[in-house]
Design a protein around this motif. Structure first.
Motif, mmCIF file in Angstrom:
data_model
loop_
_atom_site.group_PDB
_atom_site.id
_atom_site.type_symbol
_atom_site.label_atom_id
_atom_site.label_comp_id
_atom_site.label_asym_id
_atom_site.label_seq_id
_atom_site.Cartn_x
_atom_site.Cartn_y
_atom_site.Cartn_z
ATOM 1 N N PRO A 213 0.677 -1.214 -0.076
ATOM 2 C CA PRO A 213 -0.153 0.025 -0.159
ATOM 3 C C PRO A 213 0.741 1.351 -0.063
ATOM 4 O O PRO A 213 0.555 2.063 -0.762
ATOM 5 C CB PRO A 213 -0.685 0.026 1.374
ATOM 6 N N LEU B 34 1.081 4.351 -2.918
ATOM 7 C CA LEU B 34 0.763 5.501 -2.838
ATOM 8 C C LEU B 34 1.982 6.443 -3.354
ATOM 9 O O LEU B 34 1.910 7.428 -3.869
ATOM 10 C CB LEU B 34 0.612 6.076 -1.159
ATOM 11 N N GLN C 6 -4.828 8.722 -1.885
ATOM 12 C CA GLN C 6 -5.291 7.501 -1.724
ATOM 13 C C GLN C 6 -6.509 7.308 -2.363
ATOM 14 O O GLN C 6 -6.637 6.289 -2.565
ATOM 15 C CB GLN C 6 -5.722 7.605 -0.226
ATOM 16 N N ASP D 166 -7.175 3.926 -4.222
ATOM 17 C CA ASP D 166 -8.381 3.250 -3.886
ATOM 18 C C ASP D 166 -9.198 2.848 -5.084
ATOM 19 O O ASP D 166 -10.004 1.490 -5.404
ATOM 20 C CB ASP D 166 -9.301 3.825 -2.957
#
Length: 331
Positions: A58, A62, A89, A93
């Motif tokens: 993750p 980013l 973010q 997503d």
């Protein structure tokens, strides 16, 4: 893809034939007017997209969206992100959660050059209609599905992931009410409406901003719809423009009751989950007010000037023009 002829016209947009190529924003100067059109953020987005899908961490995802797409982005991208409060973010997503959407829209975003094919002629026509036209820039960039077009100051900001779409876009992964709203939107074939969309947003760069009443917001949007129609000879193929004429009396009655308030939920930037069952009825109301005012005017150019230059932050001025249009007094 056929390039757009680079015709240099005094005081109008010129879209060069190398519009879709990488490199710095395209600056066009005609006399004392300088305007830019850019789509270079689109290619960077897809580079970030591929890198993010190849990563699993993750934090790394980013970092990739930030360093590949956001940090080197154009001023237009940064303005779009600020206007719609997009974050790194949110991009990550959306990329991870909606793979079918992105697969369907990806080839369509290559149509950005086609989307401005009529821009030279449309802006030249705009200037003939409204000689006080000020220059603006247009940026096509990828957002996170919250606008097909908006403005900040003299910047027209087009959300390419929406504005370049059509009925082939896959929306099944999207959460409701976004799925329902965008299903209707893409069914209207927004790519075919880019000429109107570009000019609608361009009109907003000439208008005063307002955070006021429903009437103030509705009229501001309606003026942009009218001017865009006068120039491009089209309105968006959205249900509201079919629904409106057949329910006009009921729409006017409800608008009269709510127009001085500051609740836009039933009227603007909404889904079909409202008392009308059709989204964005406020656009129709604003358009009808503007159209009635324009049609009644003997001097059409003066009417356009009055509509564009109206003090939208002054509720008394807005309400007075609405009264003069005669729309709310229609039988």
């Amino acid at each position: 893809m056929v390039g757009v002829a680079a015709r240099l016209m005094v005081a109008c947009f010129v879209v060069p034939s190398n519009f879709a190529t990488a490199g710095p924003p395209i600056a066009v100067s005609a006399a004392a007017v300088s305007q830019t059109v850019s789509d270079q953020d689109i290619a960077r987005f897809w580079q970030a997209f591929d890198a993010i899908n190849a990563a699993t961490d993750p934090a790394e995802r980013l970092r990739l969206i930030q360093t590949i797409y956001i940090d080197p982005g154009t001023a237009g991208l940064h303005a779009l992100m600020a206007a719609r409060r997009y974050t790194a973010q949110q991009y990550v997503d959306a990329i991870v959660n909606w793979p079918r959407f992105w697969k369907s829209i990806r080839p369509l975003t290559a149509r950005s050059r086609q989307a401005v094919a009529s821009l030279n002629d449309d802006v030249a026509q705009f200037r003939r209609l409204y000689p006080g036209l000020r220059p603006a820039s247009i940026t096509y960039a990828i957002g996170v599905l919250r606008t097909g077009g908006t403005t900040t100051g003299d910047k027209v900001l087009i959300g390419a992931e929406l504005a370049l779409g059509d009925e082939t876009v896959e929306v099944s992964e999207l959460p409701d009410p976004l799925r329902a709203r965008l299903g209707v939107y893409f069914a209207s074939r927004p790519f075919a409406n880019n000429a109107q969309n570009n000019i609608h947003e361009y009109v907003h760069t000439q208008q005063q901003e307002t955070q006021g009443s429903l009437a103030q917001q509705v009229l501001r949007e309606g003026v942009a719809e009218l001017v865009a129609e006068l120039i491009t000879n089209r309105k968006p193929a959205l249900p509201v423009y079919t629904y409106g004429p057949t329910h006009d009396a009921a729409i006017r009655q409800r608008f009269l009751a709510e127009m001085r308030g500051d609740d836009y939920d039933n009227w603007l930037w909404n889904s079909a989950n409202n008392p009308f069952g059709v989204s964005d009825v406020g656009y129709y109301v604003g358009y009808r007010i503007s159209r009635r005012y324009y049609d009644a005017a003997r001097n059409k150019r003066r009417a356009v000037k009055e509509l564009i230059e109206l003090h939208y932050d002054d509720p008394a001025a807005v309400n007075a023009l609405i009264d003069r249009s005669g729309y709310l007094a229609s039988s």
